[in-house]
Design a protein around this motif. Sequence first.
Motif, PDB file in Angstrom:
ATOM      1  N   ARG A  63      61.660  24.836  21.000  1.00 56.29           N
ATOM      2  CA  ARG A  63      60.667  23.793  21.261  1.00 56.29           C
ATOM      3  C   ARG A  63      61.236  22.760  22.241  1.00 56.29           C
ATOM      4  NH1 ARG A  63      56.634  22.385  17.361  1.00 56.29           N
ATOM      5  NH2 ARG A  63      55.526  20.444  17.876  1.00 56.29           N
ATOM      6  N   MET A  64      62.485  22.352  22.011  1.00 55.36           N
ATOM      7  CA  MET A  64      63.100  21.363  22.882  1.00 55.36           C
ATOM      8  C   MET A  64      63.376  21.936  24.273  1.00 55.36           C
ATOM      9  SD  MET A  64      63.046  18.818  20.865  1.00 55.36           S
ATOM     10  CE  MET A  64      64.149  17.449  21.227  1.00 55.36           C
TER      11      MET A  64
ATOM     12  N   ALA B 205      65.301  18.952  12.512  1.00 48.86           N
ATOM     13  CA  ALA B 205      64.916  20.284  12.979  1.00 48.86           C
ATOM     14  C   ALA B 205      63.737  20.848  12.211  1.00 48.86           C
ATOM     15  CB  ALA B 205      66.102  21.240  12.887  1.00 48.86           C
ATOM     16  N   THR B 206      63.470  20.298  11.041  1.00 46.21           N
ATOM     17  CA  THR B 206      62.335  20.753  10.224  1.00 46.21           C
ATOM     18  C   THR B 206      61.127  19.847  10.369  1.00 46.21           C
ATOM     19  OG1 THR B 206      62.905  19.458   8.228  1.00 46.21           O
ATOM     20  CG2 THR B 206      64.030  21.575   8.541  1.00 46.21           C
ATOM     21  N   ARG B 207      61.203  18.836  11.245  1.00 46.10           N
ATOM     22  CA  ARG B 207      60.132  17.848  11.401  1.00 46.10           C
ATOM     23  C   ARG B 207      59.660  17.838  12.856  1.00 46.10           C
ATOM     24  NH1 ARG B 207      58.460  16.684   6.465  1.00 46.10           N
ATOM     25  NH2 ARG B 207      57.446  14.841   7.372  1.00 46.10           N
ATOM     26  N   PRO B 208      58.653  18.644  13.202  1.00 40.80           N
ATOM     27  CA  PRO B 208      58.187  18.691  14.595  1.00 40.80           C
ATOM     28  C   PRO B 208      57.801  17.329  15.151  1.00 40.80           C
ATOM     29  CG  PRO B 208      57.247  20.496  13.329  1.00 40.80           C
ATOM     30  CD  PRO B 208      57.949  19.618  12.341  1.00 40.80           C
ATOM     31  N   GLU B 209      57.307  16.436  14.286  1.00 44.96           N
ATOM     32  CA  GLU B 209      56.903  15.121  14.793  1.00 44.96           C
ATOM     33  C   GLU B 209      58.113  14.325  15.296  1.00 44.96           C
ATOM     34  OE1 GLU B 209      57.504  14.529  10.304  1.00 44.96           O
ATOM     35  OE2 GLU B 209      56.786  16.101  11.666  1.00 44.96           O
TER      36      GLU B 209
ATOM     37  N   ARG C 102      58.426  13.176  19.141  1.00 43.61           N
ATOM     38  CA  ARG C 102      58.669  11.754  19.424  1.00 43.61           C
ATOM     39  C   ARG C 102      59.876  11.586  20.339  1.00 43.61           C
ATOM     40  NH1 ARG C 102      60.119   7.225  14.760  1.00 43.61           N
ATOM     41  NH2 ARG C 102      60.937   5.634  16.195  1.00 43.61           N
ATOM     42  N   THR C 103      60.884  12.409  20.135  1.00 43.32           N
ATOM     43  CA  THR C 103      62.087  12.351  20.972  1.00 43.32           C
ATOM     44  C   THR C 103      61.765  12.754  22.405  1.00 43.32           C
ATOM     45  OG1 THR C 103      63.476  12.836  19.062  1.00 43.32           O
ATOM     46  CG2 THR C 103      64.433  13.227  21.251  1.00 43.32           C
ATOM     47  N   VAL C 104      61.055  13.849  22.554  1.00 46.72           N
ATOM     48  CA  VAL C 104      60.691  14.310  23.901  1.00 46.72           C
ATOM     49  C   VAL C 104      59.842  13.259  24.608  1.00 46.72           C
ATOM     50  CG1 VAL C 104      59.349  16.029  25.176  1.00 46.72           C
ATOM     51  CG2 VAL C 104      60.893  16.754  23.323  1.00 46.72           C
TER      52      VAL C 104
END
Length: 371
Positions: free
Chosen positions: A280-281, A350-354, A358-360
Amino acid sequence: MSRPLLMIPGPIEISPAVLEAFSQPPPGHLEARVVEAFGSALERMRRVWLAGGSAQPFVVAGSGTTAMDMAAANLVGRGDRVVVVKTGYFSDRMEEMLRRLGATIDAIDAEPGDAPSPEAVAERLDAGPKAKALFATHVDTSTGVRVDPAPLAALARAREVLSVFDGVCATGAERFEMEAWGADVYLTASQKAIGLPPGLALLVASERALAAREGLAAAPPMSLDWLQWRPIMQAYEARRPSYFATPATNLVMALDTGLGEMLAGGIEERFAAHERAAERMRRAWDDLGLRPVPVRRELLAWTLSALWFPDGVDAALVGRILREGVIVAGGLHPAIRTRYFRVGHMGYAATRPEMLDRTVDAVRRGLAAKP
């Protein structure tokens, strides 16, 4: 605005359950609940490490550096030849630890972002006098470079050489099969993918590694000595209180909780969650035009991203990202320190897509902001 999100490569965000287990008045190290949590945590470490029943877990108050020192001091004596696979700042640190023990070091270097090949490691193992041990860093926090431990462990095993892996930025996130691969030591610290606050040095040692400690001519410092700590670990695992030095009791309680969370869906799912988070990242960084420091895809870690600054951008980007509500890390490797930054995505995050999104978004806004 909510507090900044901590997305450096350790310490990391921790789960509510771990926070609750940690945030209590300090219990005594001989209390029944601490003895139970300590024994349970040791058992769970074998499952997370995918280690056999004869392997010995150790939980000691300290840092990842403490775990590194403990591994080196219990295996290597003056004059022993060791081969070190160099992939960044922390393999440099391991080399210095071994030098201070009086070892004869055969280091295999690589440019920042790269790693020596298994063929180069095999060639070095076969050169010169027989090596006592092979040391490698599974994921180097300074470069985001991941090595594949399986072929390195196999090379060492075939030559009756001990294999030691620094898993500080990998354990519990990157695949590591200690028993199946025949690795002898795998070490880490509590503040990375294990998902705790800082303060615990964690490692598991094989029977071969424990036998090597028995054969050392000079004992390690007492606070690092497996022979001092092993009876304590065995007592706790048998649910008997014991004492050599005071453990970090709050962290032990949190460790059992954190390992339980990791194993709730099985360790395979935990590995898969980190792989999904990393993908994802990577897609997001590609969309932003950010290039990774590791030079090949197979070297990209699941636990963090090390990213070159784009043209015209410097380390001030880290501060702009902070103003957007996320803490990321600057460069660490001395040769490229001012040219890149690092983002952690391991453990609870890593288990929290939100959290990942938010980081991206903070990085995107930081890149767009005026200097």
